[in-house]
Motif scaffolding. Structure first.
Motif, short mmCIF file in Angstrom:
data_model
loop_
_atom_site.label_atom_id
_atom_site.label_comp_id
_atom_site.label_asym_id
_atom_site.label_seq_id
_atom_site.Cartn_x
_atom_site.Cartn_y
_atom_site.Cartn_z
N MET A 1 0.84 -1.20 0.00
CA MET A 1 0.00 0.00 0.00
C MET A 1 0.87 1.25 0.00
SD MET A 1 -2.90 -1.08 2.80
CE MET A 1 -3.75 0.49 2.58
N ARG A 2 0.32 2.32 -0.56
CA ARG A 2 1.02 3.61 -0.53
C ARG A 2 0.92 4.26 0.84
NH1 ARG A 2 -1.42 7.16 -5.14
NH2 ARG A 2 0.11 8.60 -4.25
N GLU A 3 -0.08 3.87 1.64
CA GLU A 3 -0.27 4.46 2.96
C GLU A 3 0.59 3.73 4.01
OE1 GLU A 3 -3.82 5.18 0.49
OE2 GLU A 3 -2.76 3.38 1.10
N ALA A 4 0.97 4.51 5.03
CA ALA A 4 1.61 3.91 6.19
C ALA A 4 0.52 3.26 7.03
CB ALA A 4 2.36 4.96 7.00
N ALA A 5 0.73 2.01 7.43
CA ALA A 5 -0.28 1.28 8.21
C ALA A 5 0.27 1.03 9.61
CB ALA A 5 -0.62 -0.04 7.53
N TYR A 6 -0.57 1.41 10.61
CA TYR A 6 -0.21 1.17 12.01
C TYR A 6 -1.34 0.39 12.68
CZ TYR A 6 1.99 5.69 10.81
OH TYR A 6 2.63 6.72 10.19
N LEU A 7 -0.98 -0.64 13.42
CA LEU A 7 -1.95 -1.32 14.28
C LEU A 7 -1.52 -1.04 15.72
CD1 LEU A 7 -4.42 -3.21 14.24
CD2 LEU A 7 -2.83 -5.13 14.47
N ARG B 1 9.45 3.56 6.20
CA ARG B 1 10.10 4.45 5.25
C ARG B 1 9.74 5.91 5.52
NH1 ARG B 1 9.35 7.67 1.53
NH2 ARG B 1 7.10 7.48 1.72
N ALA B 2 8.43 6.18 5.74
CA ALA B 2 7.98 7.55 5.91
C ALA B 2 8.53 8.18 7.19
CB ALA B 2 6.46 7.60 5.92
N LEU B 3 8.63 7.41 8.26
CA LEU B 3 9.06 7.96 9.54
C LEU B 3 10.56 7.81 9.77
CD1 LEU B 3 6.12 6.60 11.68
CD2 LEU B 3 6.48 8.97 10.99
N GLY B 4 11.25 6.97 8.99
CA GLY B 4 12.69 6.84 9.12
C GLY B 4 13.14 5.92 10.26
N PHE C 1 5.52 16.46 8.92
CA PHE C 1 4.76 16.51 7.68
C PHE C 1 3.30 16.18 7.99
CE2 PHE C 1 6.36 12.27 8.24
CZ PHE C 1 5.34 11.43 7.82
N SER C 2 2.41 16.67 7.12
CA SER C 2 0.97 16.49 7.32
C SER C 2 0.53 15.14 6.76
CB SER C 2 0.18 17.60 6.63
OG SER C 2 0.52 18.85 7.19
N VAL C 3 -0.43 14.50 7.46
CA VAL C 3 -0.97 13.22 7.03
C VAL C 3 -2.48 13.22 7.17
CG1 VAL C 3 1.09 11.86 7.56
CG2 VAL C 3 -0.62 12.24 9.33
N GLU C 4 -3.12 12.44 6.31
CA GLU C 4 -4.54 12.16 6.46
C GLU C 4 -4.64 10.71 6.92
OE1 GLU C 4 -7.93 13.30 3.56
OE2 GLU C 4 -7.41 11.21 3.08
N ILE C 5 -5.35 10.50 8.02
CA ILE C 5 -5.39 9.18 8.63
C ILE C 5 -6.81 8.63 8.60
CG2 ILE C 5 -4.79 7.80 10.65
CD1 ILE C 5 -3.03 10.08 11.63
N LEU D 1 -4.48 4.06 8.71
CA LEU D 1 -3.82 4.16 7.40
C LEU D 1 -3.53 5.64 7.16
CD1 LEU D 1 -6.01 1.69 5.33
CD2 LEU D 1 -3.86 1.21 6.51
N ALA D 2 -2.24 6.00 7.14
CA ALA D 2 -1.85 7.41 7.06
C ALA D 2 -1.20 7.70 5.71
CB ALA D 2 -0.89 7.75 8.20
N ARG D 3 -1.68 8.77 5.04
CA ARG D 3 -1.11 9.18 3.75
C ARG D 3 -0.53 10.58 3.88
NH1 ARG D 3 -4.40 8.58 -1.82
NH2 ARG D 3 -3.93 6.41 -1.28
N ASP D 4 0.67 10.74 3.33
CA ASP D 4 1.33 12.05 3.35
C ASP D 4 0.57 13.02 2.44
OD1 ASP D 4 3.01 14.23 3.22
OD2 ASP D 4 4.83 13.06 2.87
N ILE D 5 0.06 14.13 3.05
CA ILE D 5 -0.68 15.13 2.26
C ILE D 5 0.04 16.48 2.27
CG2 ILE D 5 -2.91 14.00 2.59
CD1 ILE D 5 -3.49 16.06 4.82
#
Length: 294
Positions: A190-196, A212-215, A262-266, A282-286
């Motif tokens: 998925m393109r979104e970052a997924a957190y459980l 990847r997004a958070l390093g 950075f801003s995200v839509e969750i 599910l977080a996407r970089d916006i």
């Protein structure tokens, strides 16, 4: 081993009164219980009756000689284990071999030597006592083994009955594991970052995009909470969002390991799995969309 001579009985089979007198006196003075027989047949009868711990057997006896008497002792189940020491003036190697062949354990040569008699008798009685202890221990071991086998047999039916259930559970776990692998495979594409996360907002699963997004590495993120990546988070706000029913869509800011924000839509969904409350985000970089809007 505590060796007490008065617990042992020795049978002497000899037709020479002078020999009998010397040996009997010597052994009795040493504390042994002594019985005598003056010919082979009497020796056989007394051995059967008394069950002595050791037999001193003269080779040269009237009628059947000592070798024949020993052979008959060893053929009888009641006396076969009693050690036999030959007393003889015969020194030929062939004669000694004959004695060992019929079951004798040792020789004492005539004329009899006091020290030799005491030493050889003591040695073989100690060996006999050790053998008896070993036999008793083996019997105890066999008894324990039989008890264990009975227990195993008693448990086998129960184990067989539960085995099918266990196989079914294993099969179910395999299916669940395959489903989890499939879900992990899908989330990692998925393109979104997924957190459980759990009720304490602790990460219990993150996909590759989240790392990847958070390093952070996966191992690092699994030791962190949502508070570590959301610089604006408050307890009230996070728990309120977590506890809402259905799909919740919010905008937040996330902070990388290097400190960049950075801003995200969750998209947030809360659910319960096997009695445990969980939340999937599910977080996407916006960030780009925010820049265009401004």
């Amino acid at each position: 081993m505590n060796f007490q001579t008065n617990t042992f009985t020795i049978l002497i089979v000899d037709d020479t009164p002078s020999n009998l007198s010397v040996v009997v006196d010597l052994l009795e003075e040493s504390g042994y219980n002594v019985a005598i027989a003056q010919d082979g047949e009497e020796g056989l009868q007394r051995a059967q009756l008394l069950q002595p711990d050791l037999i001193l057997l003269d080779v040269m006896l009237p009628g059947a000689d000592g070798f024949e008497i020993c052979r008959r002792l060893k053929a009888a189940e009641e006396t076969r284990d009693i050690p036999v020491i030959f007393m003889t003036a015969l020194v030929a190697t062939e004669r000694k071999v004959n004695g060992f062949d019929v079951g004798g354990v040792d020789y004492i040569t005539k004329p009899l030597q006091i020290d030799e008699i005491i030493a050889r008798v003591g040695t073989h009685l100690k060996l006999r006592a050790a053998q008896k202890r070993l036999e008793e221990q083996n019997a105890q071991l066999q008894n324990c083994r039989e008890q264990l086998e009975r227990r195993v047999a008693a448990c086998t039916a129960e184990l067989k009955a539960s085995n099918q259930q266990l196989r079914m559970e294993i099969s179910e776990h395999k299916r669940t594991g395959q489903q989890l692998l499939m879900m992990d495979f899908a989330l990692n594409r998925m393109r979104e970052a997924a957190y459980l996360i759990d009720r304490q907002l602790q990460f219990i699963y993150v996909n590759d995009e989240a790392c990847r997004a958070l390093g952070y590495s996966r191992e690092e993120l699994l030791k962190m909470t949502m508070y570590d990546i959301d610089p604006d988070a408050t307890h009230e706000e996070m728990t309120a969002t977590r506890d809402q029913d259905g799909l919740v869509v919010i905008e937040r800011r996330h902070k990388t390991k290097e400190g960049a924000v950075f801003s995200v839509e969750i998209h947030i969904t809360s659910f319960e799995y096997e009695g445990v409350a969980l939340t999937l985000s599910l977080a996407r970089d916006i960030s780009e969309r925010k820049r265009m809007q401004s």
